[in-house]
Design an enzyme around this catalytic site. Structure first.
Site, PDB file in Angstrom:
ATOM      1  N   HIS A  72      -4.413   5.261   4.954  1.00 54.47           N
ATOM      2  CA  HIS A  72      -5.289   4.091   5.095  1.00 54.47           C
ATOM      3  C   HIS A  72      -5.091   3.476   6.476  1.00 54.47           C
ATOM      4  O   HIS A  72      -3.967   3.160   6.847  1.00 54.47           O
ATOM      5  CB  HIS A  72      -4.938   3.024   4.053  1.00 54.47           C
ATOM      6  CG  HIS A  72      -5.314   3.404   2.658  1.00 54.47           C
ATOM      7  ND1 HIS A  72      -5.182   2.534   1.597  1.00 54.47           N
ATOM      8  CD2 HIS A  72      -5.827   4.542   2.146  1.00 54.47           C
ATOM      9  CE1 HIS A  72      -5.598   3.131   0.489  1.00 54.47           C
ATOM     10  NE2 HIS A  72      -5.987   4.349   0.801  1.00 54.47           N
ATOM     11  N   TYR A 200      -5.792  -7.481  -0.861  1.00 59.39           N
ATOM     12  CA  TYR A 200      -4.926  -8.589  -1.284  1.00 59.39           C
ATOM     13  C   TYR A 200      -5.815  -9.820  -1.400  1.00 59.39           C
ATOM     14  O   TYR A 200      -6.574 -10.109  -0.474  1.00 59.39           O
ATOM     15  CB  TYR A 200      -3.864  -8.895  -0.231  1.00 59.39           C
ATOM     16  CG  TYR A 200      -2.764  -7.856  -0.086  1.00 59.39           C
ATOM     17  CD1 TYR A 200      -1.569  -7.983  -0.795  1.00 59.39           C
ATOM     18  CD2 TYR A 200      -2.898  -6.770   0.778  1.00 59.39           C
ATOM     19  CE1 TYR A 200      -0.547  -7.058  -0.655  1.00 59.39           C
ATOM     20  CE2 TYR A 200      -1.873  -5.830   0.920  1.00 59.39           C
ATOM     21  CZ  TYR A 200      -0.712  -5.985   0.198  1.00 59.39           C
ATOM     22  OH  TYR A 200       0.303  -5.075   0.335  1.00 59.39           O
TER      23      TYR A 200
HETATM   24  C1  PHB Z   1       1.044  -0.527  -5.050  1.00 62.41           C
HETATM   25  O1  PHB Z   1       0.131   0.270  -4.753  1.00 62.41           O
HETATM   26  O2  PHB Z   1       1.733  -0.377  -6.077  1.00 62.41           O
HETATM   27  C2  PHB Z   1       1.303  -1.673  -4.154  1.00 62.41           C
HETATM   28  C3  PHB Z   1       0.522  -1.870  -3.035  1.00 62.41           C
HETATM   29  C4  PHB Z   1       0.782  -2.938  -2.187  1.00 62.41           C
HETATM   30  C5  PHB Z   1       1.824  -3.799  -2.485  1.00 62.41           C
HETATM   31  C6  PHB Z   1       2.622  -3.590  -3.600  1.00 62.41           C
HETATM   32  C7  PHB Z   1       2.362  -2.527  -4.442  1.00 62.41           C
HETATM   33  O3  PHB Z   1       2.081  -4.840  -1.667  1.00 62.41           O
END
Ligand code: PHB
Ligand code: APR
Length: 397
Positions: A72, A200
């Site tokens: 990514h 996020y």
């Molecule tokens: C996950 O894909 O499990 C994941 C991704 C980003 C994070 C924490 C976990 O900050």
């Protein structure tokens, strides 16, 4: 039994260490108290930063990672229903992240260990360590038989609930801790990702995260209380809440699917200092825990053992002790930077129970700034993809 390095724990830290030591001609024995199926089966982290990928590829572990890992070159931050992208290609050229489940990595590492014929014992019981200030040894039981391993050094890679850190005499190690007043409810779902990068989100009802494991499996999380009762979260409620928090005004939302697994993840920061007591070296979660918001736990574990393997190689090859002496200091600089970053991401993206409307508006302003100022976005991108300080970092293995 006798070996040069006794490694406690077959998580990413212990297994990567065994792999790097083997490449340097150093013997080790790895012991793990859970079964092989359990270690491979548990769903955990999934984001590899650039230096972790580079190390795995350079040391011959890149084959499946390159084929199945999902590279990514950006992430999205969503707040006030606006979704903005942090573009790693533009901000930190050559540095990206790769989605590859920790269990896939552990599967590859166990395969590599077995291929070398190096000892790796699962299902061991009653592990105890002693004499690590002179002639370290490990006592354990395998299939009802009592064994002792004599070694030059012990690597405590046994995670946050292991025995290594707990075996250090009181006063020889100090811990610095912080609990967070929230947790994550995480799901694994049978649904093709509706966005090809991680999202996020900060919403008035709290944090949510969209991630994935493969072209047909997504992984999502939502902020909940640390004592949340999963029984109160039937599948439809989880999806409704995830969609409410993640949906953005451009029409994007996660795709619903069958929930394959759900669980609660606590949020904690912890650092043990120093990460060494005489001939016992702590690495990975045994030495430090970060909240998962920065996706750093696994990467930090790999960074520690890279430094430890280099120090052990210098000791066995040239009789040098200086890198072993410096191990804790060299690791802690990165550890504290990662603590800072993980704490910052966590604070920016979660709503604390005692937070005010002022705090929420300040968080939205912070997100606005970190998704529009080039200087701020570069700082986020360089930390997220893995900050490499110019000082005390091994350039190669
Ligand atoms: C996950 O894909 O499990 C994941 C991704 C980003 C994070 C924490 C976990 O900050
Ligand atoms: N004896 C032997 N093995 C033990 C003992 C013991 N007494 N106690 C714990 N273990 C094992 C655990 O069963 C586990 O397999 O040590 C291993 C530690 O592995 P991890 O917990 O995965 O820790 P680490 O290798 O440091 O990797 C850190 O794990 O928690 C995630 O997000 C974190 O991705 C990060 C990574």
């Amino acid at each position: 039994m006798r070996t040069q390095v006794g490694i406690i724990g077959a998580g990413p830290a212990g297994l990567v260490l065994a792999h790097l030591l083997h490449r340097d001609g150093i013997d080790s024995i790895v012991i793990e108290n859970r079964s092989r199926d359990y270690v491979i089966g548990r769903v955990r982290a999934g984001v590899l930063e650039q230096s972790t990928v580079d190390l795995l590829v350079e040391t011959g572990l890149g084959e499946r990672l390159r084929r199945e890992g999902m590279r990514h070159s950006g992430i999205h931050l969503c707040f006030g229903r606006r979704r903005r992208r942090i573009d790693f290609d533009d901000l930190t050229p050559g540095r990206a992240i790769t989605i590859y489940g920790q269990n896939e990595l552990v599967t590859d590492l166990i395969g590599a260990r077995i291929a070398t014929g190096g000892p790796l014992h699962f299902n061991v019981a009653d592990v105890r360590i002693a004499n690590f200030d002179s002639a370290p040894h490990i006592a354990l039981r395998i299939d009802e038989n009592q064994h002792e391993i004599a070694c030059d050094f012990i690597a405590g890679c046994d995670g946050s609930h292991g025995i290594s850190r707990a075996s250090i005499p009181a006063g020889a190690v100090r811990t610095f801790e912080r609990e967070y007043p929230f947790a994550w409810l995480g799901i694994l779902a049978e649904a093709a990702p509706s966005c090809d990068e991680i999202v996020y989100a900060l919403h008035a009802r709290g944090f949510a995260l969209f991630s994935m494991r493969s072209p047909s499996i997504t992984r999502l999380y939502l902020q909940c209380s640390p004592d949340e009762d999963l029984e109160r979260w039937p599948d439809h409620r989880i999806w409704d809440e995830l969609i409410a928090r993640l949906e953005s005004s451009d029409g994007w939302r996660p795709r619903r699917g069958k929930i394959l697994q759900k669980g609660i993840t606590g949020m904690r920061s912890l650092v043990a200092e120093p990460m060494r007591c005489a001939r016992l070296f702590l690495a990975g979660d045994a030495a430090h825990i970060v909240p998962p918001t920065g996706a750093k736990g696994l990467n930090l574990a790999v960074a520690d053992v890279r430094i430890l393997a280099r120090a052990l190689a210098a000791y066995y090859r040239e009789g040098r002790e200086d890198l072993l002496e410096r191990y804790s200091e060299d690791c802690l600089r990165r550890v504290w930077n990662v603590q800072r970053f993980s704490w910052w991401m966590t604070s920016m993206l979660h709503r604390a129970p005692d937070a005010t409307e002022f705090d929420y508006r300040r968080q939205l302003a912070e997100l606005d700034y970190f998704t529009s100022s080039r200087a701020a976005m570069t700082s986020l991108a360089e930390n997220y993809t893995g900050w490499k300080s110019a000082v005390n970092e091994p350039e190669s293995t």
